[in-house]
Design an enzyme around this catalytic site. Structure first.
Site, PDB file in Angstrom:
ATOM      1  N   PHE A 156       0.789  -1.286   0.056  1.00 27.18           N
ATOM      2  CA  PHE A 156       0.055  -0.058   0.007  1.00 27.18           C
ATOM      3  C   PHE A 156       0.886   1.328   0.117  1.00 27.18           C
ATOM      4  CE2 PHE A 156      -4.630   0.555   1.320  1.00 27.18           C
ATOM      5  CZ  PHE A 156      -5.142  -0.565   0.459  1.00 27.18           C
ATOM      6  N   GLN A 216      -8.694  14.253   3.012  1.00 31.29           N
ATOM      7  CA  GLN A 216      -7.777  13.446   1.929  1.00 31.29           C
ATOM      8  C   GLN A 216      -8.630  13.060   0.573  1.00 31.29           C
ATOM      9  OE1 GLN A 216      -7.048   8.985   2.299  1.00 31.29           O
ATOM     10  NE2 GLN A 216      -5.192  10.046   2.912  1.00 31.29           N
ATOM     11  N   HIS A 239      -8.823  11.063  -2.441  1.00 29.70           N
ATOM     12  CA  HIS A 239      -8.163   9.694  -3.118  1.00 29.70           C
ATOM     13  C   HIS A 239      -7.981  10.083  -4.689  1.00 29.70           C
ATOM     14  CE1 HIS A 239      -7.388   5.562  -4.044  1.00 29.70           C
ATOM     15  NE2 HIS A 239      -7.597   5.396  -2.777  1.00 29.70           N
ATOM     16  N   LEU A 272     -14.887   5.067  -5.353  1.00 29.66           N
ATOM     17  CA  LEU A 272     -13.343   4.654  -5.098  1.00 29.66           C
ATOM     18  C   LEU A 272     -13.018   3.229  -6.008  1.00 29.66           C
ATOM     19  CD1 LEU A 272     -11.178   5.498  -3.241  1.00 29.66           C
ATOM     20  CD2 LEU A 272     -11.583   3.230  -1.907  1.00 29.66           C
ATOM     21  N   GLU A 287      -6.689   1.631  -3.702  1.00 36.18           N
ATOM     22  CA  GLU A 287      -5.382   1.841  -3.967  1.00 36.18           C
ATOM     23  C   GLU A 287      -4.626   0.494  -4.513  1.00 36.18           C
ATOM     24  OE1 GLU A 287      -3.517   4.414  -1.385  1.00 36.18           O
ATOM     25  OE2 GLU A 287      -1.925   3.004  -0.970  1.00 36.18           O
ATOM     26  N   ARG A 289      -1.151   9.766  -1.070  1.00 37.06           N
ATOM     27  CA  ARG A 289      -2.280  10.183  -1.705  1.00 37.06           C
ATOM     28  C   ARG A 289      -2.344  11.555  -2.345  1.00 37.06           C
ATOM     29  NH1 ARG A 289      -6.791   6.104   1.552  1.00 37.06           N
ATOM     30  NH2 ARG A 289      -5.802   4.253   0.595  1.00 37.06           N
ATOM     31  N   HIS A 300     -12.172  11.516   0.300  1.00 33.96           N
ATOM     32  CA  HIS A 300     -12.291  10.295   0.594  1.00 33.96           C
ATOM     33  C   HIS A 300     -12.233  10.214   2.295  1.00 33.96           C
ATOM     34  CE1 HIS A 300     -11.458   6.114   0.375  1.00 33.96           C
ATOM     35  NE2 HIS A 300     -10.469   6.051   1.089  1.00 33.96           N
ATOM     36  N   ARG A 323      -3.533  10.561   6.010  1.00 34.38           N
ATOM     37  CA  ARG A 323      -3.744   9.326   6.603  1.00 34.38           C
ATOM     38  C   ARG A 323      -3.196   8.133   5.313  1.00 34.38           C
ATOM     39  NH1 ARG A 323      -7.128   4.979   5.232  1.00 34.38           N
ATOM     40  NH2 ARG A 323      -8.672   6.310   4.110  1.00 34.38           N
TER      41      ARG A 323
HETATM   42  C1  LIG Z   1     -15.042   3.333  -0.477  1.00 28.53           C
HETATM   43  C2  LIG Z   1     -14.095   3.473   0.713  1.00 28.53           C
HETATM   44  C3  LIG Z   1     -13.155   2.492   0.636  1.00 28.53           C
HETATM   45  C4  LIG Z   1     -12.249   2.456   1.913  1.00 28.53           C
HETATM   46  N1  LIG Z   1     -11.299   1.649   2.009  1.00 28.53           N
HETATM   47  C5  LIG Z   1     -10.546   1.574   3.158  1.00 28.53           C
HETATM   48  C6  LIG Z   1      -9.586   0.841   3.313  1.00 28.53           C
HETATM   49  O1  LIG Z   1      -9.313  -0.497   2.418  1.00 28.53           O
HETATM   50  N2  LIG Z   1      -8.736   0.586   4.516  1.00 28.53           N
HETATM   51  C7  LIG Z   1      -9.009   1.316   5.429  1.00 28.53           C
HETATM   52  O2  LIG Z   1      -8.276   1.480   6.599  1.00 28.53           O
HETATM   53  N3  LIG Z   1      -9.829   2.302   5.471  1.00 28.53           N
HETATM   54  C8  LIG Z   1     -10.650   2.529   4.230  1.00 28.53           C
HETATM   55  N4  LIG Z   1     -11.874   3.481   4.006  1.00 28.53           N
HETATM   56  C9  LIG Z   1     -11.957   4.145   5.411  1.00 28.53           C
HETATM   57  C10 LIG Z   1     -12.666   3.534   6.298  1.00 28.53           C
HETATM   58  O3  LIG Z   1     -13.736   2.477   5.916  1.00 28.53           O
HETATM   59  C11 LIG Z   1     -13.424   4.475   7.175  1.00 28.53           C
HETATM   60  O4  LIG Z   1     -12.839   5.635   7.579  1.00 28.53           O
HETATM   61  C12 LIG Z   1     -14.114   3.704   8.408  1.00 28.53           C
HETATM   62  O5  LIG Z   1     -14.958   2.439   8.153  1.00 28.53           O
HETATM   63  C13 LIG Z   1     -14.875   4.518   9.424  1.00 28.53           C
HETATM   64  O6  LIG Z   1     -15.559   3.791  10.241  1.00 28.53           O
HETATM   65  P1  LIG Z   1     -16.904   4.360  11.357  1.00 28.53           P
HETATM   66  O7  LIG Z   1     -17.062   3.220  12.164  1.00 28.53           O
HETATM   67  O8  LIG Z   1     -16.067   5.492  11.868  1.00 28.53           O
HETATM   68  O9  LIG Z   1     -17.802   5.090  10.353  1.00 28.53           O
HETATM   69  P2  LIG Z   1     -18.883   4.415   9.511  1.00 28.53           P
HETATM   70  O10 LIG Z   1     -18.754   2.950   9.163  1.00 28.53           O
HETATM   71  O11 LIG Z   1     -19.381   5.349   8.657  1.00 28.53           O
HETATM   72  O12 LIG Z   1     -20.252   4.277  10.292  1.00 28.53           O
HETATM   73  C14 LIG Z   1     -20.997   5.689  10.531  1.00 28.53           C
HETATM   74  C15 LIG Z   1     -22.070   5.132  11.549  1.00 28.53           C
HETATM   75  O13 LIG Z   1     -22.745   6.222  12.115  1.00 28.53           O
HETATM   76  C16 LIG Z   1     -24.190   6.314  11.958  1.00 28.53           C
HETATM   77  N5  LIG Z   1     -24.672   7.716  12.247  1.00 28.53           N
HETATM   78  C17 LIG Z   1     -24.132   8.689  11.385  1.00 28.53           C
HETATM   79  N6  LIG Z   1     -24.825   9.680  11.641  1.00 28.53           N
HETATM   80  C18 LIG Z   1     -25.824   9.498  12.495  1.00 28.53           C
HETATM   81  C19 LIG Z   1     -26.666  10.073  13.120  1.00 28.53           C
HETATM   82  N7  LIG Z   1     -27.030  11.207  13.237  1.00 28.53           N
HETATM   83  N8  LIG Z   1     -27.787   9.310  14.123  1.00 28.53           N
HETATM   84  C20 LIG Z   1     -27.637   7.993  14.168  1.00 28.53           C
HETATM   85  N9  LIG Z   1     -26.520   7.228  13.397  1.00 28.53           N
HETATM   86  C21 LIG Z   1     -25.690   8.032  12.864  1.00 28.53           C
HETATM   87  C22 LIG Z   1     -24.287   5.563  10.665  1.00 28.53           C
HETATM   88  O14 LIG Z   1     -25.832   4.963  10.613  1.00 28.53           O
HETATM   89  C23 LIG Z   1     -23.312   4.369  10.656  1.00 28.53           C
HETATM   90  O15 LIG Z   1     -23.793   3.339  11.430  1.00 28.53           O
HETATM   91  C24 LIG Z   1     -12.642   3.319   2.837  1.00 28.53           C
HETATM   92  C25 LIG Z   1     -13.376   4.299   2.739  1.00 28.53           C
HETATM   93  C26 LIG Z   1     -14.431   4.357   1.706  1.00 28.53           C
HETATM   94  C27 LIG Z   1     -15.540   5.482   1.778  1.00 28.53           C
END
Ligand SMILES: Cc1cc2nc3c(=O)[nH]c(=O)nc-3n(C[C@H](O)[C@H](O)[C@H](O)COP(=O)(O)OP(=O)(O)OC[C@H]3O[C@@H](n4cnc5c(N)ncnc54)[C@H](O)[C@@H]3O)c2cc1C
Length: 615
Positions: free
Chosen positions: A132, A254, A256, A266, A269, A300, A373, A417
């Site tokens: 990566f 960031q 991407h 996306l 990478e 990135r 991203h 990141r």
């Molecule tokens: C397409 C893509 C590919 C990625 N690939 C990678 C990778 O390969 N490796 C890596 O390390 N990272 C990757 N990332 C980044 C990583 O996936 C995220 O940063 C991480 O999963 C975020 O997790 P989280 O639990 O913080 O939020 P999320 O998984 O976004 O969850 C947010 C939660 O909050 C809830 N929520 C939000 N607002 C409210 C509200 N007002 N009331 C009630 N509930 C609410 C939603 O329902 C959801 O359940 C990627 C991101 C994307 C977009």
């Protein structure tokens, strides 16, 4: 079905059911303190609230991998991971947090494996790892395979496994409930609870809680071209601002480099890690010119800026679906990857390109452009997930308030990141917050039956607002000429275009000032005047979209403010009017609040003094 204790007092309310929220719930549920309370016949009152069904959280879209120096494929060392993380963040990283991240990464990945994550395997059965960008051996000497992966669907694996474990542990969920308010006491010293809107019934609930954890994910919808799903509207960050708290380092977003043309979806990478190459309109593999030795796998921000330089110099290729015919893309050339191997390790990338572009990456060039991203900044937290304010030159923790995942800023990512570090951040610091919550469970007296009336008062205000909004829908005459044809989706699109022009990839004082003026003159008044077009409270998605776009606007203002205040270029923030990094003045975290105040908090530099920028 209404959650059990909704009219009473919760021990813990977790807002968000992605990797961070679910990891916290499991950290809590698997703790000895939790088991002890259960053994005493008291079921701790824990609720996870999510505006989406948990399995639709954006974590499920993560593709490429999760970083850990397991050393399964090549020799690796957590010290190297630590160094790469600090360097990748352009030295704005808090080193105590980054050290913990790198040190605990292997155990975090192995724990995920035990939870059921089906990682891809090496020939001899170990968790497979791939290259990566920015992952190096020997402190930057040569690339190393550090990203543990599950084909290109690591997030799907993690989300499903964590959720299944939560179901097995009997965690209570309020699904498709939208949290509208975070309530803290008057002095911003203690959390009181949240207000939540049940989208199924249109009912507003006052949810009192001793402890609240925010795990609401990122804010990619601030930009028109983004890899983020529709729900990533920065709610938790905006709720914190609204409650009188601060956000840290909001200026760092960031981009991407490889968003699919037109949609911004996306292309991981991993596509370049497996041999994909970026080419300009002349067919040149230009990255070697910008980042000798690192080429397509440079950081990135470096790759995104290189793409922008190529397109600005007239060497871009057209986005085939852009009505204006702009040449703001470059080619992603994956034709050099063996077709069988590509289908095996990049199935999602192949499918996305086929479905959304009708192209076959084994034979076709694919148009790509930088896509918003990841938000590096967010709600400031300690390494145990406690939210704090920066006041009188010290951290003042808000009692009972926690955050983790992309909405938070423990500052392991600094100004940029590294790939694979955010799932790790969400799982590791989510779990640590769960453990900290468990410790508070042991200390706390059994749940009260009455709550503080600040939560009730906030809920009452929301009920009035909902009634007013729905009444406005009733009054609206669709035939009337004076009825403005505005809605939150239109407004979100306009805000996205504005922010893209102002901040995407690079910016300067003029681009920022223009966006600030446009928000003041156009976007904010339109947001205040929004109302839904249907008078039904149940399943009225326009209602929640109105709150979401208002959250985005609050966040956009904070982001523009801190981008303006930082007179340097660092990590993802590239100011064309201040092209150099300025450690003397800006080796500091920005802290901003809803009133527009900005203060600067020192970076925790423990082992590694800043070095000059490279790739
Ligand atoms: C397409 C893509 C590919 C990625 N690939 C990678 C990778 O390969 N490796 C890596 O390390 N990272 C990757 N990332 C980044 C990583 O996936 C995220 O940063 C991480 O999963 C975020 O997790 P989280 O639990 O913080 O939020 P999320 O998984 O976004 O969850 C947010 C939660 O909050 C809830 N929520 C939000 N607002 C409210 C509200 N007002 N009331 C009630 N509930 C609410 C939603 O329902 C959801 O359940 C990627 C991101 C994307 C977009």
């Amino acid at each position: 079905m209404s959650p059990k204790h909704v009219e009473a007092m919760y021990d813990v309310v977790i807002v968000g059911a992605g990797a961070a929220g679910l990891s916290a719930a499991l950290g809590l549920a698997h703790s000895p303190e939790f088991a002890e309370r259960r053994a005493m016949g008291e079921d701790p009152a824990v609720l996870v609230i999510s505006k989406l069904q948990p399995l639709r959280s954006h974590t499920g879209s993560a593709e490429g991998g999760i970083a850990a120096s397991l050393g399964n494929v090549e020799h690796d060392d957590w010290h190297w991971h630590y160094y790469d993380t600090v360097k990748g963040g352009d030295w704005l990283v808090d080193q105590d947090a980054a050290r913990l991240l790198a040190q605990e990464a292997p155990a975090t990945v192995i724990n995920l494996e035990r939870m059921g994550v089906a990682f891809s395997r090496t020939e001899d059965g170990h968790i497979a790892q791939r290259r990566f960008g920015g992952h190096t051996a020997d402190f930057g000497q040569q690339p190393v395979k550090r990203a543990a992966y599950a084909a290109d669907r690591i997030g799907h694996q993690i989300l499903h496994s964590l959720w299944q474990q939560c179901v097995a542990a009997g965690i209570e969920f309020a699904e498709e409930w939208y949290v509208t308010d975070l309530v803290v006491d008057e002095a911003c010293a203690k959390v009181e609870g949240v207000v939540a809107f049940d989208t199924h019934t249109g009912t507003v609930h006052a949810v009192h809680a001793r402890n609240v954890m925010l795990a609401t994910g990122g804010a990619g919808r601030l930009f028109h071209t983004t890899s983020n799903s529709w729900d990533l509207t920065g709610d938790g960050m905006a709720l914190s601002l609204d409650a009188g708290l601060q956000l840290e380092d909001t200026e760092f977003v960031q981009f991407h480099p490889t968003g699919l043309a037109h949609t911004g979806i996306l292309l991981s990478e991993a596509a370049r890690a497996e041999g994909g190459v970026l080419r300009n309109a002349e067919g040149e593999a230009f990255m070697e010119r910008y980042a000798p030795g690192h080429a397509d796998l440079a950081a990135r921000d470096v790759v995104s800026r290189a793409i922008r330089s190529e397109t600005d110099a007239g060497r871009g290729v057209p986005d085939p679906r852009d009505p204006l015919g702009r040449k703001d893309c470059v080619w992603l050339d994956m034709r050099g990857i063996d077709a069988g191997h590509m289908h095996q390790v990049l199935p999602q990338v192949v499918e996305t390109i086929h479905k959304y572009m009708n192209l076959d990456p084994t034979t076709d060039l694919v148009p790509v452009k930088p896509t918003a991203h990841y938000t590096m900044g967010g709600i400031p937290v300690t390494t145990d997930g406690e939210v704090y304010r920066w006041a009188d030159d010290r951290r003042a923790v808000i009692d009972g308030l926690f955050a983790a995942g992309e909405c938070s800023c423990v500052s392991v990512h600094g100004a940029n990141r590294l790939g694979g570090n955010s799932l790790l951040d969400a799982c590791l610091f989510g779990t640590r917050a769960g453990h900290a919550l468990a410790a508070r469970l042991a200390d706390a007296a059994p749940a009260d039956t009455t709550g503080d009336d600040r939560v009730d008062a906030a809920a009452e205000r929301r009920r009035t607002e909902v009634a007013d909004l729905l009444a406005a829908a009733k009054d609206a005459d669709p035939q009337s000429d004076t009825q403005p044809d505005d809605n939150p989706y239109l407004l979100m699109a306009d805000l996205g275009s504005l922010m893209e022009t102002a901040l995407a990839v690079h910016c300067d004082a003029d681009s920022i000032a223009a966006a600030v003026a446009a928000i003041e003159a156009d976007i904010a008044p339109r947001a205040a005047a929004l109302h839904p077009h249907n008078e039904t409270a149940a399943f009225n998605q326009e209602l929640t979209a109105i709150w979401e776009v208002r959250h985005l606007i609050a966040l956009a203002s904070a982001m523009l403010r801190t981008s303006e205040a930082r007179h340097e270029s660092r990590g993802s923030l590239c100011r064309s009017d201040f092209p150099e990094r300025d450690d003397e003045r800006f080796l500091a975290h920005s802290m901003t609040d809803a009133a527009g105040r900005i203060s600067w908090q020192p970076v925790r530099i423990e082992d590694m003094p800043p070095q000059a920028r490279s790739y």
